[in-house]
Design an enzyme around this catalytic site. Structure first.
Site, PDB file in Angstrom:
ATOM      1  N   ASP A  19      29.814 -49.072  13.639  1.00 16.34           N
ATOM      2  CA  ASP A  19      30.185 -47.829  12.980  1.00 16.34           C
ATOM      3  C   ASP A  19      30.336 -48.065  11.477  1.00 16.34           C
ATOM      4  O   ASP A  19      30.908 -49.065  11.042  1.00 16.34           O
ATOM      5  CB  ASP A  19      31.501 -47.332  13.575  1.00 16.34           C
ATOM      6  CG  ASP A  19      31.918 -45.978  13.050  1.00 16.34           C
ATOM      7  OD1 ASP A  19      31.171 -45.014  13.277  1.00 16.34           O
ATOM      8  OD2 ASP A  19      32.983 -45.902  12.413  1.00 16.34           O
TER       9      ASP A  19
ATOM     10  N   GLU B 190      25.149 -48.291  11.648  1.00 16.19           N
ATOM     11  CA  GLU B 190      25.090 -46.921  11.142  1.00 16.19           C
ATOM     12  C   GLU B 190      25.284 -46.971   9.627  1.00 16.19           C
ATOM     13  O   GLU B 190      26.332 -47.405   9.148  1.00 16.19           O
ATOM     14  CB  GLU B 190      26.193 -46.068  11.775  1.00 16.19           C
ATOM     15  CG  GLU B 190      26.272 -44.659  11.205  1.00 16.19           C
ATOM     16  CD  GLU B 190      27.617 -43.992  11.438  1.00 16.19           C
ATOM     17  OE1 GLU B 190      27.643 -42.756  11.548  1.00 16.19           O
ATOM     18  OE2 GLU B 190      28.651 -44.701  11.485  1.00 16.19           O
TER      19      GLU B 190
END
Length: 544
Positions: free
Chosen positions: A206, A274
């Site tokens: 993330d 990401e």
């Protein structure tokens, strides 16, 4: 070490990854929230899709201010989702069916309920005092600089105990870890090792470019003259800064090398980052995924935007292919943070045609495709009334931005059930009425359904190495058609997609084509001529 035998360490190149948002996938215990046992119950369904791996959004212990992206214990399962034993059973069920399991590792920040932060905020001289980003106020008591939170307002929160500000890129309850502290790096790598030892096959990282901040805490400059806000929701002031100092710092590369060294101790594992890059997606993907050195692959938000013309897609993908060097991209058209592609790109179109076309397009690009739960069904974005919103992002910016709940509503399994087969109790978000007709087990019975067309395409794709790992070259084509070749060793496959609603017929001089009869598509290729209906595709072998 992982228990499953590694036959191909590069299995992730061109593999199809299926993203599961556990709280909305399947509730097994009747409390209205999906859980790990619910994932296990639907493992046969997942395997039937023809995907290679699943990516699980966070299930760690958390106060759930940001639905698990605020972790309070990296080495346990939140009771909402089950237990570590439930996770182990789910992992074994996936491996038994040949599916890899990638879990979401959220390490740029923790929850303010994490024991690390509780200790850090207790004083300025405790053992973890420097584990988070703390700074004194300016002389007038205001925050130390102009950094902003993505969720609105300053990226700084005053703490009365330490009489300092702490940094948070997201919610105030999500303080940022200080990666300049080697002990912090060691701690998050230890958490990663915990899950690798349990047998996971890798991590989705993330906000992978948010780990480091500028130690001098310099102000971000405004966007340059003529630049547009970097966020889709221009009502958010975060989009009006050039984020030079609060993220994407050069020190990040050295930490990613440490992470890769850990992953390399577990052969066959992988990582996908990401990247929230503000126009630097190609450059960062190239440096972050440099072969053998850092993470394995990364995706940006460049195809998660409202823009979807053939020209936009070609430009985005060509720029990535041209600049990525030895790295590897991952592509997604939907995820848990953006409006579903069936509504974002397919609004007003025949979804029975558009949805399989979009799936096939994403799976034909050079890179690794991610499929978000419900995308295989063609689910459109759900409308969630304000009074039922759960997402703090949407509540803050309503009504200009309605948040992320519309792509997170429960997975519909059956049509004629109070909660579409998701749960026996009222679900945490309402089931969208328009999703019932698209329910998975209803579509399962129809050979021509969106679901079965997607299954057939993925099964067909497995037999073509060029579509998984081949090089990619775009060809000029008329209108809203997108045409490119994928080439691997002696095999070259031409892929042609008509994103428009009207028919297109055109020639590609110099090519001799043989139609491969991809399931679910009616386009034809013969000689050098391509013929496509609206929202149609054709795949052909290039002869000679």
């Amino acid at each position: 070490m992982p228990g499953n035998t590694i036959r191909d360490p590069d299995w992730w190149r061109g593999a199809v990854i299926y993203q599961i948002y556990p709280r909305s996938f399947k509730d097994s215990n009747g409390d209205g929230t999906g859980d790990l046992n619910g994932v296990s119950e639907r493992m046969d369904y997942i395997a039937s899709l023809g995907v290679d791996a699943i990516w699980l959004s966070p299930f760690f212990t958390s106060p759930m201010d940001d639905f698990g992206y605020d972790v309070s214990d990296y080495e346990d399962v939140d009771p909402m989702f089950g237990t570590l034993a439930d996770f182990d059973r789910m992992l074994a069920a996936a491996h038994k069916r040949g599916l890899k399991v990638i879990i979401d590792l959220v390490i740029s920040h923790t929850s303010d309920q994490h024991p690390w932060f509780r200790e850090s905020r207790s004083s300025k001289d405790n053992p973890k005092a420097d584990w988070y980003v703390w700074a004194d106020a300016k002389a007038d008591g205001t925050p130390p600089n102009n950094w902003l939170s993505i969720f609105g307002g300053p990226a700084w929160e005053w703490d009365s105990r330490r009489r300092q500000y702490y940094m948070h890129n997201f919610l105030t309850s999500q303080p940022d870890l200080n990666f300049h502290n080697r002990e912090v790096q060691d701690a998050v790598l230890s958490a990663a090792r915990f899950w690798l030892e349990r047998g996971v096959d890798g991590f989705r990282l993330d906000t992978v470019n948010f780990y480091f901040h500028d130690e001098q805490l310099r102000d971000n400059p405004p966007l340059g003259t003529g630049e547009m806000p970097s966020t889709v929701e221009a009502s958010n002031p975060y989009g009006y800064q050039s984020h030079l100092y609060d993220k994407t710092r050069p020190e990040n590369l050295l930490f990613l090398e440490r992470l890769r060294a850990l992953l390399d101790c577990y052969p066959g594992t992988t990582s996908v980052g990401e990247i929230g890059a503000d126009g630097q997606a190609v450059e960062l993907t190239a440096s972050y995924t440099e072969a053998g050195r850092r993470i394995h692959m990364a995706y940006s938000f460049d195809l998660l935007t409202p823009q979807h013309s053939a020209a936009h897609i070609r430009r985005t993908v060509e720029e990535m292919n041209r600049g990525i060097g030895s790295g590897w991209a991952s592509w997604a058209l939907s995820n848990h943070d953006v409006k579903r592609v069936a509504s974002r790109w397919g609004d007003g179109l025949d979804l029975s045609k558009f949805a399989p076309l979009a799936t096939a397009l994403c799976a034909s690009l050079r890179g690794t495709p991610c499929l978000y739960q419900g995308e295989e069904l063609g689910l459109p974005q759900a409308e969630v009334p304000f009074e039922q919103l759960q997402d703090p992002y949407g509540i803050r910016f309503w009504p200009d931005y309605k948040g992320r709940d519309g792509c997170r509503t429960p997975m519909p399994w059956v049509r004629d059930n109070a909660n579409a087969g998701f749960s026996e109790a009222a679900p945490w978000l309402p089931v969208a009425p328009e999703h019932r007709e698209l329910a998975a087990f209803e579509q399962d019975r129809d050979e021509q359904s969106i679901l079965n067309r997607n299954r057939a395409f993925y099964a067909w794709r497995r037999g073509l190495a060029a579509l998984r790992t081949g090089d990619m070259t775009f060809l000029d084509a008329p209108g809203e058609t997108l045409v490119f070749t994928r080439s691997c060793e002696e095999e070259t496959v031409l892929c042609a997609f008509n994103l428009g609603t009207g028919p297109e017929t055109f020639r590609l001089p110099g090519l001799e084509l043989e139609n491969l009869n991809a399931p679910g598509f009616a386009g034809t290729a013969a000689g050098s001529e391509i013929s496509l209906n609206g929202l149609d595709a054709v795949f052909a072998r290039v002869k000679g």
